[in-house]
Each structure stands twice: as C-alpha cells, then as structure tokens.
Write an enzyme that holds these catalytic residues in place. Structure first.
Site, PDB file in Angstrom:
ATOM      1  N   SER A 108       1.935  26.108 -17.169  1.00 23.96           N
ATOM      2  CA  SER A 108       2.219  27.388 -18.280  1.00 23.96           C
ATOM      3  C   SER A 108       3.327  28.201 -17.315  1.00 23.96           C
ATOM      4  O   SER A 108       3.193  28.353 -16.234  1.00 23.96           O
ATOM      5  CB  SER A 108       0.693  28.082 -18.258  1.00 23.96           C
ATOM      6  OG  SER A 108       1.000  29.417 -18.643  1.00 23.96           O
ATOM      7  N   SER A 109       3.904  28.891 -18.113  1.00 24.45           N
ATOM      8  CA  SER A 109       4.704  30.029 -17.533  1.00 24.45           C
ATOM      9  C   SER A 109       3.896  31.265 -16.533  1.00 24.45           C
ATOM     10  O   SER A 109       4.684  31.966 -15.827  1.00 24.45           O
ATOM     11  CB  SER A 109       5.679  30.747 -18.485  1.00 24.45           C
ATOM     12  OG  SER A 109       4.833  31.553 -19.502  1.00 24.45           O
ATOM     13  N   CYS A 110       2.789  31.085 -16.810  1.00 25.01           N
ATOM     14  CA  CYS A 110       2.046  32.296 -16.044  1.00 25.01           C
ATOM     15  C   CYS A 110       1.882  31.935 -14.539  1.00 25.01           C
ATOM     16  O   CYS A 110       1.359  32.659 -13.738  1.00 25.01           O
ATOM     17  CB  CYS A 110       0.607  32.194 -16.615  1.00 25.01           C
ATOM     18  SG  CYS A 110      -0.446  31.128 -16.413  1.00 25.01           S
ATOM     19  N   TYR A 137      -6.484  31.236 -14.389  1.00 28.35           N
ATOM     20  CA  TYR A 137      -5.847  29.960 -14.780  1.00 28.35           C
ATOM     21  C   TYR A 137      -4.294  29.847 -14.299  1.00 28.35           C
ATOM     22  O   TYR A 137      -4.114  28.594 -14.037  1.00 28.35           O
ATOM     23  CB  TYR A 137      -5.514  30.342 -16.269  1.00 28.35           C
ATOM     24  CG  TYR A 137      -4.685  29.240 -17.197  1.00 28.35           C
ATOM     25  CD1 TYR A 137      -5.427  28.173 -17.466  1.00 28.35           C
ATOM     26  CD2 TYR A 137      -3.312  29.292 -17.636  1.00 28.35           C
ATOM     27  CE1 TYR A 137      -4.785  27.131 -18.120  1.00 28.35           C
ATOM     28  CE2 TYR A 137      -2.713  28.395 -18.356  1.00 28.35           C
ATOM     29  CZ  TYR A 137      -3.509  27.370 -18.602  1.00 28.35           C
ATOM     30  OH  TYR A 137      -2.869  26.356 -19.138  1.00 28.35           O
ATOM     31  N   LYS A 141      -3.242  25.956 -12.343  1.00 25.77           N
ATOM     32  CA  LYS A 141      -2.181  25.137 -12.731  1.00 25.77           C
ATOM     33  C   LYS A 141      -1.048  25.096 -11.332  1.00 25.77           C
ATOM     34  O   LYS A 141      -0.328  24.325 -11.429  1.00 25.77           O
ATOM     35  CB  LYS A 141      -1.438  25.943 -13.822  1.00 25.77           C
ATOM     36  CG  LYS A 141      -2.046  25.944 -15.146  1.00 25.77           C
ATOM     37  CD  LYS A 141      -2.106  24.207 -15.421  1.00 25.77           C
ATOM     38  CE  LYS A 141      -2.904  24.220 -16.815  1.00 25.77           C
ATOM     39  NZ  LYS A 141      -3.103  22.467 -17.203  1.00 25.77           N
ATOM     40  N   HIS A 180      -4.355  32.579 -28.492  1.00 30.77           N
ATOM     41  CA  HIS A 180      -3.268  33.542 -27.981  1.00 30.77           C
ATOM     42  C   HIS A 180      -2.567  34.408 -28.977  1.00 30.77           C
ATOM     43  O   HIS A 180      -2.810  34.291 -30.105  1.00 30.77           O
ATOM     44  CB  HIS A 180      -2.211  32.295 -27.591  1.00 30.77           C
ATOM     45  CG  HIS A 180      -2.662  31.708 -26.348  1.00 30.77           C
ATOM     46  ND1 HIS A 180      -3.051  30.448 -26.040  1.00 30.77           N
ATOM     47  CD2 HIS A 180      -2.646  32.311 -24.842  1.00 30.77           C
ATOM     48  CE1 HIS A 180      -3.304  29.909 -25.105  1.00 30.77           C
ATOM     49  NE2 HIS A 180      -3.016  31.209 -24.202  1.00 30.77           N
TER      50      HIS A 180
END
Length: 316
Positions: A108-110, A137, A141, A180
């Site tokens: 994920s971009s997070c 999270y 990742k 989301h």
C-alpha cells in the site's frame, strides 16, 4: 511466462484477489489455485507450510491482508500489525522453503512517510515518520517489502513488491465501519438519495488529496509483473493523478444522483495531506493504467446497485 504455470492467489475472494483471478483467466492462465480463509488460515504458519508443500505452486501472489480505513486502523492496531505480519511472513517463508521462484507481494502507498515529498518515489521508503492513523498496517507492509528484498538479495529469487495507490472497484467493501473512503462515499450518497436526498456528513475538511486506481488496472499490473522479470524489488502502481476528497465527493454525488447537502465534519481527522504516487518506474517498463476515475466510479456504482441486497443496511 507459461500459461500452464501453477499460480496460487492468496486472498482470491477479496476485491484485489478476485480481480487478479479474472484477469489471469481472461489472458489464458488456466492453472489457478485459491482457497478460502475458512479452508486455510493464513495466520497459521504450519498450515501454510503444509499447503504450499502439497500444492507446489510455481508462483504465489499475496493479495491477502487485513484491511480497513482510518477508523478500523485506529480501533484495532494490534490486529492490523500482527495479523498482516503473520499472513505475509507465512506465505513468504513457505515460498522460500518450497523453492517458489516467483512471488508478488502487494502492499500500500501508506508505507511511505506522512510528509514525504510529492509525488512519492520508491526511494522515500523509511526516510521519515509514518502517518499515525495507519502506521500499524504500514509497518506490517514495510516488513513484507523488506523481507522480499532480503530474499531477492540473498537467494536471487524473483520476489517483487507492488505498492498500489488507493484501490476501488467491483467486489469492494461497502461496510461503513471498515470501508475506505471511495466505497463509503458511494454507499452514503446512495442511501442519502434514497432517504429523500438527506444531507451527507463526511469526515475531515475535504482538502486532502488522494489518488485512486481501478482494481482491474491493478490486476493487469500484477500480470505484467508475472510476464516480465522486473529489475528492481519495489514498484509503485497508480495513475500518477490525484484530486481533493471534496472533488471526489462531488464526482460521486453526481454519479449517484444525490442532490442534497454535503456537510464536512472538521472535528474528524483528515489523515495524510497528500499521497500521490510516482509511477514512472512502471511506466518506463511498459505498464500504464487504462480506466479513468469517473468511468471506474460508474462501474463500481453499477456493481453496488446490482449487489445491494448483499450489504447490511446501516442507518446513517
């Protein structure tokens, strides 16, 4: 890549996994393996090891994760860090132990720092602090990305990580407690329209900027990674375009036909100010998204309407 290669898709029933499954079938891949979470608990290391040893897949695609929005991340930090690490560690290690040559890890971009320069380049990983609302999270990742990189470095295997921007599309999660922003808005605007165009209350100020990718485009990026040996360990997958949450809300309002008022609750958190992906590495290799945002939202709303009887009715 051989169309008969045995491909195990972890999380094949989810939005991303099912899109990958459909895309692979459409492109002639016929030897696909998928098991539900009831049949195989990916958090159980021994069960995962036994399953991979028995099936002996040529490829593993990890599209399995515990996911959710700001609220879910904030309320269940332990589950978000622990369960995601269990799932990915078990799959990655089983792949290594059983000589699986190709592994695609989806993140994920997070994973990128909260205040990293925009657009987000892969090189920005671990250069600053994360967004607090989803750091649990994100940390899970990041460990997946670095574990795949370690295997690539130490054992020379084709383990690659793809970091998608915000994904949406058919088979999305429309539960207002765990979804989301985009699917949550679709549901809120639709239900408000059905309720005499009642006002819709949305979190934050509407000023943060976000990028969205239709899930079928993500699936095509995964197939691209299977059919090509990507030279690096980490790639962003997105559109390279973003818009404000307010613009997103107005677009969804128009598509759903809601004509009531939008109220922004500024007491609620905004999250990261901006998250735009630099997708030049994937573009340079030959992959690019095909579905633009308005078309993708229309497709998602049509699917929502066709399956609305399956969603729990939550009062707004």
């Amino acid at each position: 890549m051989d169309k008969e290669s045995k491909i195990y898709i972890a999380g094949h029933n989810g939005m991303v996994g099912s899109a990958i499954w459909r895309t692979l079938l459409a492109q002639g891949f016929s030897n696909l393996v998928g098991v539900s979470s009831k049949e195989l608990d990916l958090r159980n290391q021994q069960l995962v090891q036994d399953f991979i040893a028995k099936e002996k897949p040529d490829v593993i695609i990890d599209a399995a994760a515990r996911v959710g929005g700001i609220l879910a991340n904030n309320d269940y930090p332990y589950q978000f860090i622990m369960e995601n690490m269990q799932i990915q560690n078990n799959l990655i290690d089983a792949a290594l132990q059983n000589n699986v040559e190709k592994f695609v890890f989806l993140g994920s971009s997070c994973i990128y720092p909260k205040l990293a320069p925009q657009p987000l380049k892969e090189d920005y990983l671990l250069t600053d602090t994360l967004e607090p609302t989803n750091e649990w999270y994100a940390i899970a990742k990041i460990t997946g990305v670095k574990t795949c990189q370690a295997i690539r470095k130490q054992f020379g295997k084709d383990f690659v990580s793809l970091m998608p921007t915000n994904l949406y599309g058919t088979y999305d999660n429309f539960d207002l407690n765990t979804s989301h922003v985009l699917p949550a808005m679709i549901r809120k605007f639709h239900e408000a329209k059905e309720n005499n165009n009642a006002s819709v209350i949305l979190w934050g100020s509407g000023t943060p900027m976000r990028e969205f990718l239709f899930v079928d485009d993500m699936a095509k990026a995964v197939v691209f990674a299977l059919e090509n040996k990507l030279p690096d360990y980490l790639y962003n997958v997105g559109t390279g375009k973003d818009l404000t949450i307010k613009e997103l809300a107005e677009t969804i309002q128009k598509i759903t036909g809601h004509t009531g008022e939008i109220i922004w609750d500024s007491t609620k958190p905004d999250g990261t100010p901006r998250k735009l992906m630099d997708v030049s590495k994937m573009h340079d290799l030959g992959w690019k998204h095909q579905v633009e945002l308005e078309e993708g939202i229309k497709k998602t709303y049509d699917w929502f309407l066709e399956n609305i009887q399956n969603f729990k009715q939550v009062k707004l």
